[in-house]
Write a protein that holds these residues in place. Structure first.
Motif, mmCIF file in Angstrom:
data_model
loop_
_atom_site.group_PDB
_atom_site.id
_atom_site.type_symbol
_atom_site.label_atom_id
_atom_site.label_comp_id
_atom_site.label_asym_id
_atom_site.label_seq_id
_atom_site.Cartn_x
_atom_site.Cartn_y
_atom_site.Cartn_z
ATOM 1 N N ILE A 121 0.808 -1.225 0.000
ATOM 2 C CA ILE A 121 0.000 0.000 0.000
ATOM 3 C C ILE A 121 0.842 1.275 0.000
ATOM 4 N N CYS B 132 -7.089 1.584 11.016
ATOM 5 C CA CYS B 132 -5.894 1.566 10.153
ATOM 6 C C CYS B 132 -5.658 2.888 9.431
ATOM 7 N N ILE B 133 -4.428 3.400 9.498
ATOM 8 C CA ILE B 133 -4.083 4.620 8.765
ATOM 9 C C ILE B 133 -3.226 4.308 7.540
ATOM 10 N N ARG B 134 -3.176 3.048 7.142
ATOM 11 C CA ARG B 134 -2.533 2.626 5.892
ATOM 12 C C ARG B 134 -1.050 3.017 5.807
ATOM 13 N N CYS B 135 -0.323 2.698 6.865
ATOM 14 C CA CYS B 135 1.102 3.035 6.859
ATOM 15 C C CYS B 135 1.945 1.922 6.255
ATOM 16 N N GLY B 136 1.442 0.711 6.263
ATOM 17 C CA GLY B 136 2.184 -0.407 5.671
ATOM 18 C C GLY B 136 3.185 -1.069 6.605
ATOM 19 N N ALA B 137 3.319 -0.573 7.837
ATOM 20 C CA ALA B 137 4.332 -1.129 8.745
ATOM 21 C C ALA B 137 4.114 -2.611 9.019
ATOM 22 N N CYS B 138 2.844 -3.014 9.097
ATOM 23 C CA CYS B 138 2.584 -4.425 9.408
ATOM 24 C C CYS B 138 3.033 -5.336 8.269
ATOM 25 N N ILE C 50 -2.877 -6.613 7.753
ATOM 26 C CA ILE C 50 -4.132 -5.856 7.856
ATOM 27 C C ILE C 50 -5.125 -6.314 6.793
ATOM 28 N N CYS D 296 2.196 -1.528 14.783
ATOM 29 C CA CYS D 296 1.046 -0.751 14.303
ATOM 30 C C CYS D 296 0.906 0.575 15.068
ATOM 31 N N PRO D 297 0.938 1.701 14.359
ATOM 32 C CA PRO D 297 0.916 3.001 15.033
ATOM 33 C C PRO D 297 -0.396 3.298 15.737
ATOM 34 N N VAL D 298 -1.464 2.589 15.384
ATOM 35 C CA VAL D 298 -2.739 2.820 16.060
ATOM 36 C C VAL D 298 -3.152 1.589 16.865
ATOM 37 N N ILE E 295 -3.615 -1.654 16.485
ATOM 38 C CA ILE E 295 -4.625 -2.654 16.149
ATOM 39 C C ILE E 295 -4.087 -4.015 16.592
ATOM 40 N N ILE F 45 -3.757 -6.838 15.527
ATOM 41 C CA ILE F 45 -3.890 -7.555 14.253
ATOM 42 C C ILE F 45 -3.804 -9.068 14.434
HETATM 43 S S1 SF4 Z 1 0.542 -1.176 10.783
HETATM 44 FE FE1 SF4 Z 1 -1.530 -0.683 11.521
HETATM 45 S S2 SF4 Z 1 -1.977 1.319 10.592
HETATM 46 FE FE2 SF4 Z 1 -0.219 0.505 9.500
HETATM 47 S S3 SF4 Z 1 -1.110 -0.549 7.694
HETATM 48 FE FE3 SF4 Z 1 -0.873 -2.104 9.287
HETATM 49 S S4 SF4 Z 1 -2.818 -2.086 10.374
HETATM 50 FE FE4 SF4 Z 1 -2.771 -0.226 9.181
#
Ligand code: SF4
Lengths: 192, 455
Positions: free
Chosen positions: B146, B301-307, B330, B360-362, B364, B366
Motif C-alpha cells: 500500500i 488503520c491509517i494505511r502506513c504499511g508497517a505491518c 491488515i 502498528c501506530p494505532v 490494532i 492484528i
Molecule cells: S501497521 Fe496498523 S496502521 Fe499501519 S497498515 Fe498495518 S494495520 Fe494499518
C-alpha cells in the motif's frame, strides 16, 4: 444518495461511546535547541539550510542557483523575480519556472517541515511546479513538534496550506532514493 | 488458488524473494530508528488508538459534522454505499466537466472500487501518478504494497516497461534516469488533465478539511492544475479535531518509511477560486465491519504499511499472493469481512508472531484478529479451503488460548519464539529453502516445556 443509509448503518453498528482522550503534552516535552534540531532535520530530509540575514538573501540565492532565468518571487524580501504572478495567473503558464522564492510561516523542529500557505505562494501550484524552491523562514518561527504547530496555525484562513519537508522524492524503483520526483528538484531553506 | 499456492509462484525466483525480504526488513528497521527518536512514542500510539476508538464510537455524528463544515466551505459532498455508487458519482462529476483526462494520486479506495477499469470503459484516460503506481499500471498489475506499490519489481523490469511504454533508452535500470523520464512523462499528463482524483489520509470533522500526504508531490501537481478535484475517502478516515493531525502526522510517515514526515502534507479546505472540490464518502463494507465487535478495530488503520514490512510471511510471499487490494496482515483481517469464502486462506498466512501488532501506530491487535478469523473460518467453512495439515502445524499453539495470549503479548516474542515447524513446514511456501533472521535464545520447544511447567 446513500447518505441516510450509511449514517443509519453507522448508528446501528457503532459501539458505545468511548471518550476522546486528552492529550498530555508533558509526555512529549523535550529540551532541545529548536533551531539546531530544525536545521539538522531539514538536512536529513534532503534540503539545504542556510542561515543568513534579510539583506543577503539575494546574494545567497544567486550563488546557490546561478543559472536561473525564469524566477518567481512572491516575497518582498527578494528582488530576483523575473516573472510576476497574481492569484489569477493560470498555473499552466508556470510550467517553465526555474526557481520559486516564497516565505514560510512556521518551521517544525522535529521533522524539518515548513508551513506554506496559499497566500505565501499566491498561485497554489507554484511551490510544486517550480524546478527548484527557496523558502525564507524567520528563525524565531520554529516550534518543537506538530502538536505545537497546529496551535500556531490554528487561527488562519482555512483554504489551502502545506507542510513541506525537503524536496520531492521517490524510492519506488527498487527502494533507491531519487530526489526530484514530480515536485521541486531541490529545496533551500533560508533562515533569517 | 489459496495464499500458499500463490506464494509458491512468488518464490520461484529466489533471488528476488531474498531481495524483497531484505528490502522490507530494512524499511522496518528505518521505522524503528525513527520511532525511537520521538519522545513519548508509545504514548503517541496510545493516543492514536484511543482517538480512533472514539471516532468509531461516534462516527455518524462526526460524519455529519464534517459534511456540514465542508459544505460551508463550498465543498460538494457525496455519499456512496458501495463501489458501484462511488464510481458512478465520479463519472457524473467528470461528465459535468466534460472531462476526458484524469490524473489520480495514490488512493487504495479507488483501487478497492476498481475505478480505473470502470472509467476506462467509458473512454476516459486515467493516469496513476505516484511513480510506483504508474509502474504497476503500465505492467497491468495491482499494487503489491500500500505504500510501496511496485516493491515486487526489479529496476531492470521497470527499465523494460519504460522502454516499451515511454520510449526510454535501455539503461540497465538506472533509477535516476528512469525517474527523470517518468517526471517528464507525467508532467505532460498533469498539464493536460481535466480533473484530479486523490485519496484522503485524514478528514477533520471540526473544520471540514482534509489532508493528503505524498513524497513525490503528485497529488498537488494534479489538483492545482486541474479544473476540479475529487477526493475519495472511506468513512473511517475521519478524525475529530485539527489538533489530532498533530498525533497522526507524527505517527504516519515514521511508521511507513522511517521519514519524520512525508515531503508534502497538504491541507485542503476550500477549492481555489474558479475551481471545484468534491468529496466522496464511501462505505463499501465498512459499516458491516463496524458491527463486528472482534474486528472493528481494523478500521483504525491509517494505511502506513508497517505491518507488511515487518511480517515474515508478507516479506516472503509478496503482496500479490494475498489477492486482495490491501495485502499483508491488515489485509488478512479486512478481507474475510468482505468475502469469507474467497479470502479464507489469508488469516492462515501468518505465524501469529505478533510483530504486526507491535509496530502498528494505532495499536490494532492484528494478530489476535487473525486468530479470531481462523476460529470463525474453521467453524463456518464446512469443507475448509485451508488444508487440514496447515491447521495441524499451527494447531498446538492455537488450541491453547492461554498460551497464545502470552505469545501475543510480548514484543520480544516475535521471531524468537515463532515455532520453527510453522515457519519451515513444507506446506508453507514462504518458509521453504531459506532461513529467517537468526534469533538467539530458547528454542520454541524449550520455551514451550518451560511454560508447560508453569501453567
Ligand atoms: S501497521 Fe496498523 S496502521 Fe499501519 S497498515 Fe498495518 S494495520 Fe494499518
Amino acid at each position: 444518495m446513500s447518505r441516510e443509509a450509511i449514517l443509519n448503518s453507522v448508528k446501528k453498528n457503532k459501539p458505545e461511546l468511548l471518550p476522546l482522550p486528552e492529550i498530555n503534552e508533558v509526555k512529549f516535552k523535550e529540551d532541545v535547541d529548536l533551531k539546531e534540531t530544525f536545521k539538522n532535520n531539514v538536512a536529513l530530509v534532503g534540503g539545504n539550510i542556510i542561515e543568513t540575514t534579510v539583506a543577503s538573501i539575494d546574494d545567497i540565492i544567486k550563488a546557490q542557483y546561478p543559472d536561473k532565468t525564469n524566477i518567481v518571487s512572491t516575497t518582498n524580501k527578494s528582488k530576483l523575480g523575473t516573472i510576476s504572478v497574481d492569484k489569477n495567473t493560470d498555473p499552466h503558464t508556470l510550467e517553465h519556472i526555474d526557481l520559486a522564492i516564497v516565505e514560510g510561516e512556521l518551521g517544525v523542529s522535529e521533522n524539518g517541515a515548513i508551513w506554506v500557505t496559499a497566500s505565501n505562494s499566491v498561485v497554489r501550484a507554484l511551490p510544486f511546479i517550480t524546478n527548484d524552491l527557496v523558502i525564507i523562514l524567520n528563525k524565531k518561527s520554529i516550534c518543537l513538534h506538530m502538536l505545537d504547530a497546529y496551535k500556531v496555525i490554528d487561527n488562519r484562513e482555512r483554504n489551502f496550506g502545506v507542510f513541506i519537508s525537503g524536496p520531492s522524492k521517490t524510492a519506488d524503483i527498487e527502494q533507491c532514493l531519487v530526489v526530484g520526483a514530480h515536485g521541486a528538484m531541490s529545496l533551500s531553506v533560508l533562515l533569517v | 488458488m489459496n495464499h500458499a499456492k500463490r506464494a509458491t509462484e512468488f518464490n520461484k525466483d529466489e533471488a528476488k524473494v531474498n531481495w524483497h525480504d531484505k528490502a522490507l526488513w530494512y524499511v522496518r528497521e528505518k521505522r524503528d530508528k525513527s520511532a525511537h527518536n520521538v519522545q513519548g512514542w508509545e504514548y503517541l500510539r496510545q493516543l492514536g488508538s484511543e482517538i480512533k476508538a472514539n471516532v468509531l464510537s461516534n462516527l455518524d455524528e462526526y460524519l455529519i459534522q464534517f459534511e456540514s463544515n465542508a459544505k460551508k466551505n463550498g465543498v460538494h459532498v457525496h455519499w456512496a454505499a458501495n463501489a458501484q455508487e462511488h464510481n458512478e458519482i465520479i463519472q457524473s462529476i467528470l461528465e459535468k466537466h466534460n472531462a476526458k483526462k484524469v490524473v489520480k494520486s495514490k488512493s487504495m479506495l479507488t483501487e478497492e472500487c476498481h475505478l480505473n477499469p470502470f472509467l476506462e470503459d467509458k473512454g476516459i484516460e486515467v493516469i496513476d501518478t505516484d511513480l510506483g503506481e504508474r509502474i504497476v499500471q503500465l505492467a497491468e498489475e495491482p499494487p503489491s504494497h500500500i505504500v510501496l506499490p511496485a516493491i515486487h519489481k526489479t529496476k531492470e523490469e521497470v527499465d523494460v516497461l519504460f522502454q516499451e511504454h515511454l520510449g526510454t533508452k535501455p539503461s540497465q535500470g538506472n533509477p535516476e534516469y528512469l525517474v527523470s523520464e517518468a517526471r517528464k512523462h507525467l508532467r505532460d499528463k498533469f498539464l493536460n488533465a481535466d480533473v484530479a482524483i486523490t485519496g484522503v489520509n485524514f478528514a477533520v470533522a471540526e473544520t471540514g478539511g482534509f489532508v493528503v500526504c505524498t513524497n513525490e508531490g503528485n497529488a498537488d501537481m494534479g489538483v492545482h492544475l486541474a479544473k476540479a478535484h475529487i477526493a475519495c475517502m472511506g468513512i473511517e478516515k475521519i478524525i475529530p479535531e485539527e489538533k489530532h493531525l498533530g498525533v497522526f502526522l507524527r505517527l504516519l510517515a515514521r511508521s511507513a518509511t522511517g521519514q519524520p514526515i512525508t515531503t508534502y502534507s497538504s491541507h485542503f479546505n476550500q477549492a481555489e477560486e474558479g475551481k471545484e472540490l468534491h468529496i466522496v464518502i464511501v462505505d463499501n463494507g465498512r459499516t458491516e465491519q463496524l458491527s463486528r465487535e472482534d474486528f472493528r478495530a481494523s478500521l483504525h488503520c491509517i494505511r502506513c504499511g508497517a505491518c507488511m514490512n515487518t511480517c515474515p510471511i508478507y516479506r516472503r510471499s509478496g503482496g500479490h499472493s494475498y489477492d486482495y487490494t490491501i495485502p499483508g496482515p491488515i489485509g488478512s483481517i479486512l478481507s474475510p469481512g468482505k468475502d469469507l469464502k474467497k479470502h479464507s486462506s489469508l488469516p492462515f498466512a501468518s505465524t501469529l508472531c505478533g510483530s504486526c501488532s507491535n509496530v502498528c501506530p494505532v495499536k490494532i491487535n492484528i494478530h489476535e484478529q487473525l486468530y479470531k478469523w481462523r476460529q470463525v473460518i474453521v467453524k463456518e467453512e464446512k469443507q475448509p479451503i485451508v488444508k487440514k495439515s496447515i491447521l495441524k502445524t499451527a494447531g498446538m499453539v492455537l488450541s491453547k488460548p492461554k498460551l497464545y495470549k502470552i505469545a501475543g503479548k510480548s514484543a520480544r516474542f516475535a521471531l524468537k519464539h515463532a515455532p520453527k515447524f510453522m515457519i519451515y513446514n513444507k506446506l508453507n511456501a514462504w518458509g521453504k529453502a531459506r532461513d529467517l533472521p537468526e534469533v538467539k535464545g530458547d528454542s520454541f520447544d524449550e520455551w514451550y516445556k518451560k511454560r508447560k511447567k508453569n501453567e
